[in-house]
Design an enzyme around this catalytic site. Structure first.
Site, short mmCIF file in Angstrom:
data_model
loop_
_atom_site.label_atom_id
_atom_site.label_comp_id
_atom_site.label_asym_id
_atom_site.label_seq_id
_atom_site.Cartn_x
_atom_site.Cartn_y
_atom_site.Cartn_z
N ARG A 1 0.82 -1.22 0.00
CA ARG A 1 0.00 0.00 0.00
C ARG A 1 0.86 1.26 0.00
O ARG A 1 0.46 2.30 0.56
CB ARG A 1 -0.97 0.02 1.18
CG ARG A 1 -2.06 -1.06 1.10
CD ARG A 1 -3.07 -0.90 2.21
NE ARG A 1 -3.97 -2.05 2.27
CZ ARG A 1 -4.55 -2.49 3.36
NH1 ARG A 1 -4.34 -1.88 4.52
NH2 ARG A 1 -5.34 -3.54 3.33
N ARG B 1 -3.44 6.35 0.69
CA ARG B 1 -4.02 7.51 1.38
C ARG B 1 -3.08 8.28 2.28
O ARG B 1 -3.41 9.36 2.73
CB ARG B 1 -5.25 7.05 2.18
CG ARG B 1 -6.42 6.64 1.29
CD ARG B 1 -7.56 6.10 2.13
NE ARG B 1 -7.24 4.80 2.69
CZ ARG B 1 -8.00 4.15 3.57
NH1 ARG B 1 -9.11 4.71 4.02
NH2 ARG B 1 -7.64 2.96 4.02
N ARG C 1 -7.56 10.79 -5.99
CA ARG C 1 -8.72 9.93 -5.71
C ARG C 1 -10.01 10.75 -5.71
O ARG C 1 -11.07 10.25 -6.13
CB ARG C 1 -8.53 9.24 -4.35
CG ARG C 1 -9.74 8.48 -3.82
CD ARG C 1 -10.07 7.28 -4.69
NE ARG C 1 -11.26 6.60 -4.20
CZ ARG C 1 -12.50 6.92 -4.55
NH1 ARG C 1 -12.72 7.94 -5.38
NH2 ARG C 1 -13.52 6.25 -4.07
N ASP D 1 -6.83 -3.60 -7.01
CA ASP D 1 -7.45 -4.11 -5.80
C ASP D 1 -7.70 -5.61 -5.96
O ASP D 1 -7.95 -6.08 -7.07
CB ASP D 1 -8.78 -3.40 -5.52
CG ASP D 1 -9.30 -3.70 -4.12
OD1 ASP D 1 -8.85 -3.03 -3.17
OD2 ASP D 1 -10.12 -4.62 -3.98
N TYR E 1 -14.38 -13.07 0.72
CA TYR E 1 -15.14 -11.85 0.47
C TYR E 1 -16.39 -12.16 -0.35
O TYR E 1 -17.47 -11.60 -0.11
CB TYR E 1 -14.29 -10.83 -0.27
CG TYR E 1 -13.35 -10.03 0.59
CD1 TYR E 1 -13.80 -8.96 1.36
CD2 TYR E 1 -11.98 -10.33 0.63
CE1 TYR E 1 -12.93 -8.22 2.15
CE2 TYR E 1 -11.11 -9.60 1.41
CZ TYR E 1 -11.58 -8.54 2.17
OH TYR E 1 -10.72 -7.81 2.96
#
Length: 342
Positions: A27, A31, A40, A77, A152
């Site tokens: 990552r 962010r 973003r 992702d 998921y």
């Protein structure tokens, strides 16, 4: 590629021990960077962002411009595969990923071939990044590993995976088939990434913790072997990093039975487990993201400890999981300066 320009990451994955190990962070595009947050904000939603080659390439390159990372990982992702297979996937602000009802296994299987076409923007992103990246810095492609992705798909989002594990016990044939579908779709997806310029491929098994030995073998190791065999059968010789996060003592079994070139270690992996794996292949990890966020002398001490305990063999310095969004950039710089001298 000359030996001089060969990325350090590829040298380590081929078994070399370097005086200064390569370093990159999971990552690392994200962010914690203000330029990422600004980018973003211009995308309508997260999936659209991932599947916009120009925007995803920009996100991938942002940390490489700012920081001396040894390798870049494509911005994407792990849940792009379920979406490409026909399951609804979206992201809720402050809640994370959400998935619609699990389609029938027949429906999912029928979408395997088409899924690669749907994910071609990721290949385009990789091509753009490889063209812009210095030759001595490696480019990594990735996919979510089948058990993590399937969990998921079954749970409908983030969870403790209890529903998915119960599914594996109560409906073993269906679970095995679902894992195989995800694995076969992943083979096509990863082969496309390698063709587009990825020099390393990584399998993110984010939810490997807490599994009994027999289940770990069945839902983690076996699907990983399926993917690797599928790639090699297609002639893809790209080195592969496997990340069975939370595997603990089972990480050794993973290293012994899955033909990856490197095993990524999570934060809690004991030193002796990494040292045992390192006798046969490279290791990566296992700096605590919380310590990276905290910074200070403790961070310096832990980096030195990791270099001392694993620096005599092929080692890639990385985190045990991804960078936390509120991590100060100065703390990332602190680690990179200590490891790379830059």
């Amino acid at each position: 590629m000359s030996e001089h320009s060969k990325p350090d990451l590829l040298k380590v994955l081929s078994g070399e021990t370097l005086k200064r190990p390569p370093v990159w962070f999971m990552r690392q595009a994200g962010r914690y960077l203000p330029e990422y947050r600004a980018l973003r904000a211009t995308a309508p939603d997260f999936i659209s962002f991932c599947l916009n080659p120009e925007m995803a390439a920009e996100a991938t390159l942002q940390p490489m411009r700012r920081l001396p990372f040894s390798a870049s990982i494509v911005f994407a992702d792990i849940l792009l595969i379920p979406g490409a297979l026909g399951q609804k996937v979206w992201f809720e602000a402050g809640e994370g990923p959400k998935l619609g009802e699990l389609p029938s296994l027949d429906a999912l299987e029928g979408e395997i071939e088409a899924s690669t076409f749907k994910l071609t923007p990721v290949g385009q992103t990789l091509s753009l990044v490889r063209a812009a990246l210095e030759p001595e810095r490696a480019l990594i492609g990735f996919a979510g590993a089948p058990w993590t992705v399937a969990s998921y798909m079954i749970e409908g989002g983030s969870s403790d995976r209890s529903k998915a594990r119960t599914f594996a016990y109560e409906r073993p044939e269906d679970m095995d088939r679902l894992l195989d579908i995800v694995a076969r779709a992943s083979v096509r997806y990863l082969a496309m990434q390698a063709e587009a310029g990825a020099q390393v491929l990584k399998l993110f098994e984010s939810w490997a913790e807490g599994l009994p030995e027999d289940l770990f073998e069945r839902i983690v190791c076996k699907p990983h072997r399926t993917i690797i065999k599928g790639l090699r059968d297609l002639g893809v010789d790209t080195p592969i990093i496997g990340f069975p996060r939370g595997a603990s003592s089972m990480a050794q079994h993973y290293a012994d039975t899955v033909d990856v070139q490197s095993v990524a270690l999570d934060t809690a992996c004991p030193a002796h487990v990494g040292q045992a794996i390192q006798k046969t292949k490279a290791i990566q990890g296992a700096l605590d993201p919380l310590l990276l966020r905290a910074g200070g002398p403790a961070l310096d001490r832990r980096v030195e400890q990791l270099l001392d305990q694993w620096g005599d063999g092929p080692y890639i310095l990385n985190l045990g999981h991804g960078i936390l969004p509120d991590t100060p950039i100065a703390h990332v710089e602190q680690v990179l300066k200590r490891v790379t001298g830059q």
